[in-house]
Design a protein around this motif. Structure first.
Motif, short mmCIF file in Angstrom:
data_model
loop_
_atom_site.label_atom_id
_atom_site.label_comp_id
_atom_site.label_asym_id
_atom_site.label_seq_id
_atom_site.Cartn_x
_atom_site.Cartn_y
_atom_site.Cartn_z
N ILE A 18 2.27 78.44 52.56
CA ILE A 18 2.17 78.10 51.01
C ILE A 18 3.76 78.43 50.38
CG2 ILE A 18 1.75 79.39 48.61
CD1 ILE A 18 -0.30 80.57 50.12
N ALA A 19 4.24 78.19 50.97
CA ALA A 19 6.26 78.24 50.56
C ALA A 19 6.01 77.12 51.66
CB ALA A 19 6.87 79.23 51.66
N TRP A 20 5.88 75.99 52.49
CA TRP A 20 6.21 74.79 52.73
C TRP A 20 5.62 73.98 52.48
CZ3 TRP A 20 2.35 71.70 55.47
CH2 TRP A 20 2.96 70.45 55.73
N LEU A 21 4.75 73.99 51.25
CA LEU A 21 3.88 73.15 50.85
C LEU A 21 4.57 73.56 49.21
CD1 LEU A 21 0.19 73.16 51.03
CD2 LEU A 21 1.23 71.48 51.78
N LEU A 22 5.02 74.52 48.79
CA LEU A 22 5.55 73.93 47.70
C LEU A 22 7.34 74.02 47.57
CD1 LEU A 22 4.60 78.19 46.30
CD2 LEU A 22 4.58 76.17 45.23
N PRO A 58 13.39 68.89 45.85
CA PRO A 58 13.38 68.12 44.94
C PRO A 58 14.43 68.69 44.09
CG PRO A 58 11.83 67.40 45.54
CD PRO A 58 11.59 68.45 45.62
N VAL A 59 14.45 69.52 43.20
CA VAL A 59 14.89 70.28 42.23
C VAL A 59 16.24 71.04 42.62
CG1 VAL A 59 14.36 72.11 40.62
CG2 VAL A 59 12.78 70.31 40.60
N ILE A 105 25.96 72.19 40.91
CA ILE A 105 25.54 73.53 40.51
C ILE A 105 25.90 74.05 41.94
CG2 ILE A 105 23.81 75.30 39.94
CD1 ILE A 105 22.96 73.11 37.75
N PRO A 106 26.34 75.24 42.41
CA PRO A 106 26.47 75.82 42.91
C PRO A 106 24.81 76.21 44.07
CG PRO A 106 27.75 77.17 42.17
CD PRO A 106 26.78 75.91 40.90
N LEU A 107 24.44 75.97 45.53
CA LEU A 107 23.95 75.87 46.12
C LEU A 107 22.57 76.99 45.90
CD1 LEU A 107 21.09 75.13 47.96
CD2 LEU A 107 22.07 75.73 49.97
N PHE A 137 14.47 81.16 52.07
CA PHE A 137 14.66 80.76 52.50
C PHE A 137 14.56 78.58 53.05
CE2 PHE A 137 15.03 84.98 53.95
CZ PHE A 137 16.12 85.06 54.43
N MET A 138 14.19 78.64 52.49
CA MET A 138 13.82 77.04 53.23
C MET A 138 14.55 76.62 51.99
SD MET A 138 9.75 76.99 53.40
CE MET A 138 8.89 77.80 54.57
N LEU A 139 14.22 76.62 51.31
CA LEU A 139 15.37 76.05 49.54
C LEU A 139 16.84 76.23 49.91
CD1 LEU A 139 13.03 76.57 46.40
CD2 LEU A 139 13.11 74.69 48.39
N LEU A 140 17.01 77.21 50.48
CA LEU A 140 18.58 77.54 50.82
C LEU A 140 18.93 76.42 52.25
CD1 LEU A 140 19.15 81.49 51.41
CD2 LEU A 140 19.92 79.33 49.43
N GLY A 141 18.21 76.41 52.70
CA GLY A 141 18.19 74.83 54.25
C GLY A 141 18.01 73.66 54.36
N LYS A 142 17.23 73.43 53.01
CA LYS A 142 17.34 71.86 52.22
C LYS A 142 18.30 70.86 52.37
CE LYS A 142 12.55 71.43 51.39
NZ LYS A 142 12.11 69.88 51.81
N PRO A 143 19.00 71.21 51.33
CA PRO A 143 20.40 70.44 51.13
C PRO A 143 21.09 69.59 52.40
CG PRO A 143 20.13 72.14 49.91
CD PRO A 143 19.07 72.20 50.92
N TYR A 144 21.48 71.09 53.32
CA TYR A 144 21.68 70.36 54.98
C TYR A 144 21.14 69.70 55.39
CZ TYR A 144 24.33 74.11 51.57
OH TYR A 144 25.17 75.08 51.41
#
Length: 350
Positions: free
Chosen positions: A35-39, A45-46, A55-57, A155-162
């Motif tokens: 569920i977290a992966w799909l979200l 993108p946001v 804006i800081p990560l 944790f998924m969102l924290l790693g996405k931009p990098y």
């Protein structure tokens, strides 16, 4: 050679079922993770947009998390309100169901000469009470899983931009460029699919709510929410979502049969227009899944993870199809998973 290919095929089937059995055993962790992966494809993108705006990560992820929590809070208020409404009307509908059941037994015994006692007496107040206890247990379990979903999502969102920078340093320049383009394309298509599907499901829920409100069928908002969730399961979900309000209309307007029939016509018309006209135009034929693939995914994920698995089955399979579509060696599998409408149009044009 044929025996070797047959052996490989059988081993593949065994490996798939072994993995599915392991996934079934680990569903307590894997369901929140999926569920977290799909979200993450909707929220990612946001976060990326906010990071690009300097804006800081951490603050960007916190902002998105607060938005998700706010939506969950509204959902909790909605569920509590619906439960209170149903509890308030519970005695009336229990009595109405008992009256319908007694009339049916009387007609069977008098007109069709069925002996009394051939059918067991049903205490509808008690039966409905049992279903409410089961539903409350399901909601409590969902609330517990929600905490894990939010932790995984952070944790998924924290790693996405990098991710793109890690790819650039992990591979040679040419391979890194190709890999980055493929992953960006996959993420974009998955995000678009989930966003459009969310919008279509929301529109379907609103239309069902408005239609039932005009028809004066009680708990219209509840049935609209049910249509929203079950719309993620094509064809079967829309039918299942239409059954409870039709049955309620039958009980509410008993002994009249015209209102339930009219309710059925209106609901099925909404589901058919949204599912067969609007959705294909917005998503395109290329993202349409084969009915056989949909059925198999429902059976497979439903067996593996229950109702939650059935609801997530089509988004997961659609995601797999998008991934296969963007990888050269897996494109034939993507075509086989599709509905075939695009292939038919291309054949007719040529």
């Amino acid at each position: 050679m044929k025996k070797f290919n047959l052996l490989i095929g059988l081993l593949t089937v065994l490996v798939v079922f072994a993995i599915a059995t392991a996934f079934k055993a680990a569903q307590t962790v894997l369901i929140p993770l999926m569920i977290a992966w799909l979200l993450s494809y909707i929220c990612g993108p946001v976060v990326t947009f906010l990071v690009r705006k300097k804006i800081p990560l951490g603050l960007a992820v916190f902002t998105v998390l607060m938005l998700v929590l706010f939506v969950c809070y509204l959902g909790g208020i909605f569920l509590i309100g619906r439960a209170q409404d149903f509890i308030g009307e519970y005695p009336k509908y229990a009595n109405q169901l008992q009256t319908m059941y007694n009339d049916l037994m009387y007609n069977l015994s008098e007109r069709m000469k069925v002996q009394e006692g051939a059918f067991a007496d049903i205490n509808w107040a008690q039966e409905i009470g049992k279903r409410l206890v089961i539903a409350s247990g399901t909601l409590a379990s969902f609330a517990g899983n929600l905490v894990m979903v939010l932790i995984f999502l952070v944790f998924m969102l924290l790693g996405k931009p990098y991710f793109q920078y890690k790819v650039a340093h992990a591979f040679p320049a040419d391979r890194a460029t190709i890999f980055s383009e493929v992953t960006v394309s996959i993420s974009k298509q998955i995000g678009q699919y989930l966003t459009v599907k969310l919008a279509i499901s929301g529109s379907t829920g609103v239309l069902v709510w408005l239609a039932l409100t005009l028809l004066k069928v009680e708990f219209a908002l509840t049935w609209g929410a049910l249509a929203f969730f079950l719309n993620f399961v094509p064809s079967i979900g829309s039918i299942i979502a239409s059954i409870p309000p039709i049955l309620l209309a039958a009980v509410q307007y008993y002994p009249s049969v015209w209102m339930p029939i009219f309710t059925m016509i209106v609901l099925l018309s909404i589901q058919m227009v949204m599912g067969n006209v609007i959705e294909p135009k917005l998503l395109g034929d290329s993202l349409n899944l084969s009915p056989v693939v949909i059925l198999l995914s429902l059976v497979f994920f439903g067996w593996m993870w229950g109702i939650v698995g059935a609801l997530m089955s089509v988004p997961i399979v659609a995601t797999i199809k998008i991934v296969c579509e963007n990888i050269e060696g897996l494109k034939p599998l993507s075509i086989l998973m599709g509905s075939g409408k695009t292939c038919m149009k291309e054949t007719q044009v040529s």
